[in-house]
Structures are given as C-alpha cells and as structure tokens.
Design an enzyme around this catalytic site. Structure first.
Site, PDB file in Angstrom:
ATOM      1  N   CYS A   4       0.819  -1.221   0.000  1.00  0.00           N
ATOM      2  CA  CYS A   4       0.000   0.000   0.000  1.00  0.00           C
ATOM      3  C   CYS A   4       0.852   1.269   0.000  1.00  0.00           C
ATOM      4  O   CYS A   4       0.335   2.366  -0.220  1.00  0.00           O
ATOM      5  CB  CYS A   4      -0.915  -0.009   1.217  1.00  0.00           C
TER       6      CYS A   4
HETATM    7  C1  LIG Z   1      -0.016  -5.186   2.934  1.00  0.00           C
HETATM    8  S1  LIG Z   1       1.021  -6.529   3.295  1.00  0.00           S
HETATM    9  C2  LIG Z   1      -0.131  -7.869   3.237  1.00  0.00           C
HETATM   10  C3  LIG Z   1      -0.328  -8.513   4.549  1.00  0.00           C
HETATM   11  C4  LIG Z   1      -1.210  -9.739   4.616  1.00  0.00           C
HETATM   12  N1  LIG Z   1      -2.510  -9.569   4.044  1.00  0.00           N
HETATM   13  C5  LIG Z   1      -1.331 -10.204   6.067  1.00  0.00           C
HETATM   14  O1  LIG Z   1      -2.405 -10.664   6.461  1.00  0.00           O
HETATM   15  O2  LIG Z   1      -0.352 -10.106   6.803  1.00  0.00           O
HETATM   16  C6  LIG Z   1       1.907  -6.720   1.803  1.00  0.00           C
HETATM   17  C7  LIG Z   1       2.840  -7.918   1.776  1.00  0.00           C
HETATM   18  O3  LIG Z   1       3.332  -8.047   0.451  1.00  0.00           O
HETATM   19  C8  LIG Z   1       4.660  -8.520   0.497  1.00  0.00           C
HETATM   20  N2  LIG Z   1       5.267  -8.158  -0.788  1.00  0.00           N
HETATM   21  C9  LIG Z   1       5.460  -6.910  -1.271  1.00  0.00           C
HETATM   22  N3  LIG Z   1       5.988  -6.960  -2.510  1.00  0.00           N
HETATM   23  C10 LIG Z   1       6.123  -8.272  -2.840  1.00  0.00           C
HETATM   24  C11 LIG Z   1       6.590  -8.967  -3.989  1.00  0.00           C
HETATM   25  N4  LIG Z   1       7.027  -8.314  -5.059  1.00  0.00           N
HETATM   26  N5  LIG Z   1       6.576 -10.308  -3.974  1.00  0.00           N
HETATM   27  C12 LIG Z   1       6.142 -10.987  -2.885  1.00  0.00           C
HETATM   28  N6  LIG Z   1       5.671 -10.387  -1.760  1.00  0.00           N
HETATM   29  C13 LIG Z   1       5.658  -9.048  -1.740  1.00  0.00           C
HETATM   30  C14 LIG Z   1       5.250  -7.833   1.711  1.00  0.00           C
HETATM   31  O4  LIG Z   1       6.342  -8.572   2.218  1.00  0.00           O
HETATM   32  C15 LIG Z   1       4.050  -7.803   2.678  1.00  0.00           C
HETATM   33  O5  LIG Z   1       4.065  -8.906   3.548  1.00  0.00           O
END
Ligand SMILES: C[S@@+](CC[C@H](N)C(=O)[O-])C[C@H]1O[C@@H](n2cnc3c(N)ncnc32)[C@H](O)[C@@H]1O
Length: 310
Positions: free
Chosen positions: A85
């Site tokens: 986000c």
């Molecule tokens: C907003 S959080 C989502 C959290 C999740 N819904 C939870 O219940 O904890 C976004 C997640 O996306 C992961 N993320 C961001 N970019 C990514 C990518 N390119 N590939 C894999 N994971 C990614 C981050 O590590 C983070 O844990």
C-alpha cells in the site's frame, strides 16, 4: 493437484500473504477452502505464516517473477491479494503505479489477461487512498477486459461490532461468460454490518503482568490517542505502532498507567483467532509491524463469503 486439493470446491492462491490474516478469514467460512499456495517475499512474516499454517505451500518468491503459465498450473479458482500500500500513502511518496512496489501487482494483472483459465473469484484489499489512483484505474480496466463483475467496498471492523477502526478499500470480482460493465459505486456498508452494537475494549485485553507502561514524560509530550477498557473504539494500528507515538494506534489507560496494547491484544482487535501464535524469536517490534500491515479477519471473512456467492 493432489487428490485432496482436487476434492476442495475452492482452491485459493494467497498473494502477499504476510502473516496470513486472509488465510484465517478463509478458515472462518463454512465452505471448505484449500489454500494451494501462499506467496510473500518477507522472511519475518513468512516465519509467522509457516508457524500458523505449517502444511500450506509457502513460496518465498518475488510475485513479479510469476508467469501466466506457472499461475495456470495451480488450477486455482480464487485469488486473494493485499498488494503493497506504500505507493498510495503519504509516507510512501504517493507515486502510485510508477512506484516500483506496484510492479508485481501489474505483473499479476498482465498474467490475468494472458492466462488460459483465470480464477473465478478475486479478492483485493488495500488502503482507502487506493481508490481513484492510476493503479485502481488499471485494475478495473483489466478486470473488465477479462470479464469480471466487480463490487467495491470501503469498510472498517467498527461496522462489525469490533471496537477498532481500520477503514480499507476492498474489491470483489467474479468472472462471467459475457464481458462485464463497470459501474463506479463504492459501497460503505453490507448486510452483515451491525449498527450501534460495538463491544468494549475490555473483551480484547489479556491478563499479563508484564505490560510496560509509558513514562509521564512521553505521555505529556505527545497527543496520544488514549482509550480505556470501557471504550468502544480505538484507532487503526499501523506498522509503526510504538515506534511513533502519534497516529499509529491507541494506547490503553488502566489503573496502573498508560501502556501500548500488547501484540496479542492488537491481534484480537484485528479479529485474529486465539490460535494465532508466532515463533519465540519474533520480537514485539516485528509483530507490531506485521500486524499493522495485515487485515481485519472479520471484515475479510464477511467479504469473501459474499464473493463466493457472486
Ligand atoms: C499489505 S502486506 C499484506 C499482509 C497480509 N494480508 C497479512 O495478512 O499479513 C503486503 C505484503 O506483500 C509482500 N510483498 C510486497 N511486494 C512483494 C513482492 N514483489 N513479492 C512478494 N511479496 C511481496 C510484503 O512482504 C508484505 O508482507
């Protein structure tokens, strides 16, 4: 697909799974849902996810590298995702679609257009500022092109009797035979919302003598959001809770002083079940960060329940 997975009616891929808030929401539903694979790049959240869902295939991959053909091979009919986000928040520079942190999300959208069998259902969660951004426009255009019927919501757990605010943007998409028409109409309520029946903070507190209270100095310097056990509201907990005192979540005033909510209490206010736990080496700072990035389990479960009927 192994035989057990093929028996399940709903086969889900959980993108950006973090600590598994969405997985907990899926487990609350009466429909048996098998999470075939979960994807996240973060080693700390993955350790917590694995601790709670040891039998789920967890891929420590950059989602950007997933190809349409690799995604087709999972034969999933539900995709859930909480993409980063930061591109849409003030602290993340508001660069939207041009922010590199959107690249993996864009890759998933491109894959949807080229897959042999895109999923029947898609669930998306993001910050409320996501609405109206260039990424939001691209998302809607892509889903329209692929033939998805769309419902959008702006909801908070406070509308489900939980004394915590966490307004978030949600999108439900269900694939139809004919091409879909998109009518912009963000819903701010759903049938399952409960008006005026909020429980009090007291119900979410844990008995623990180890709470650390804030010094008088800190309390006097900052305009903290302070609630009491009888309060029926609290501020949204963000990933910087306790690192910054203001604007990152409420503090609790009890007869012994003013203190942060413990990670367990924050998890309860986000409707995580009591079974939620974490490896002993995970620090409180890491837990607050992970929880602040996660989802309200009760809001997500109500929305996914609706999605499966669309
Ligand atoms: C907003 S959080 C989502 C959290 C999740 N819904 C939870 O219940 O904890 C976004 C997640 O996306 C992961 N993320 C961001 N970019 C990514 C990518 N390119 N590939 C894999 N994971 C990614 C981050 O590590 C983070 O844990």
């Amino acid at each position: 697909m192994d035989s057990k997975e093929s028996e399940e009616k709903v086969r889900a891929l959980e993108f950006y799974c973090g600590i598994g808030g969405t997985h907990f929401a899926l487990k609350k539903l009466p429909t048996p849902i098998c999470v075939i694979a979960a994807f996240d790049i973060n080693t700390t959240t993955n350790a917590i996810y694995r601790h709670n869902f040891p039998s789920t295939k967890l891929c420590q991959n950059n989602i950007q590298g997933l190809t349409a053909s690799a995604l087709d091979k999972f034969h999933a009919n539900l995709w859930t995702m909480s993409p980063p986000c930061q591109p849409f928040t003030l602290k993340g520079n508001l660069r939207g679609m041009d922010d590199r942190r959107c690249d993996s999300f864009k890759n998933l959208l491109t894959s949807l257009e080229t897959m042999m069998s895109p999923p029947q259902w898609i669930f998306i969660e993001n910050v409320s500022a996501f609405e109206g951004t260039s990424m939001h426009t691209l998302l809607i255009q892509t889903l329209n092109n692929v033939g998805y019927h769309i419902e959008e919501y702006m909801l908070s757990p406070s509308q489900f009797s939980v004394p915590n605010s966490r307004p978030r943007y949600y999108l439900l998409a269900s694939r139809r035979e004919k091409s879909a028409t998109y009518i912009s109409d963000i819903r701010r309520s759903m049938e399952e919302c409960v008006e005026g029946a909020t429980s009090s903070i007291m119900e979410y507190l844990e008995d623990n003598d180890e709470h650390v209270f804030l010094s008088r100095d800190k309390i006097e310097k900052a305009a903290l959001s302070i609630v009491t056990p009888s309060s029926t509201s609290s501020a949204c907990f963000t990933k910087s809770y306790t690192q910054y005192l203001v604007g990152c979540g409420s503090y609790l005033s009890d007869p012994n002083g003013i203190r942060p909510f413990s990670p367990r209490e924050v998890a309860s206010l986000m409707s995580f079940p009591h079974s939620f736990s974490w490896p002993s080496q995970v620090t409180h700072k890491q837990l607050y960060r992970a929880l602040g990035n996660s989802v309200s389990v009760i809001v997500v479960s109500n929305l996914v329940s609706r999605l499966l009927t669309l």
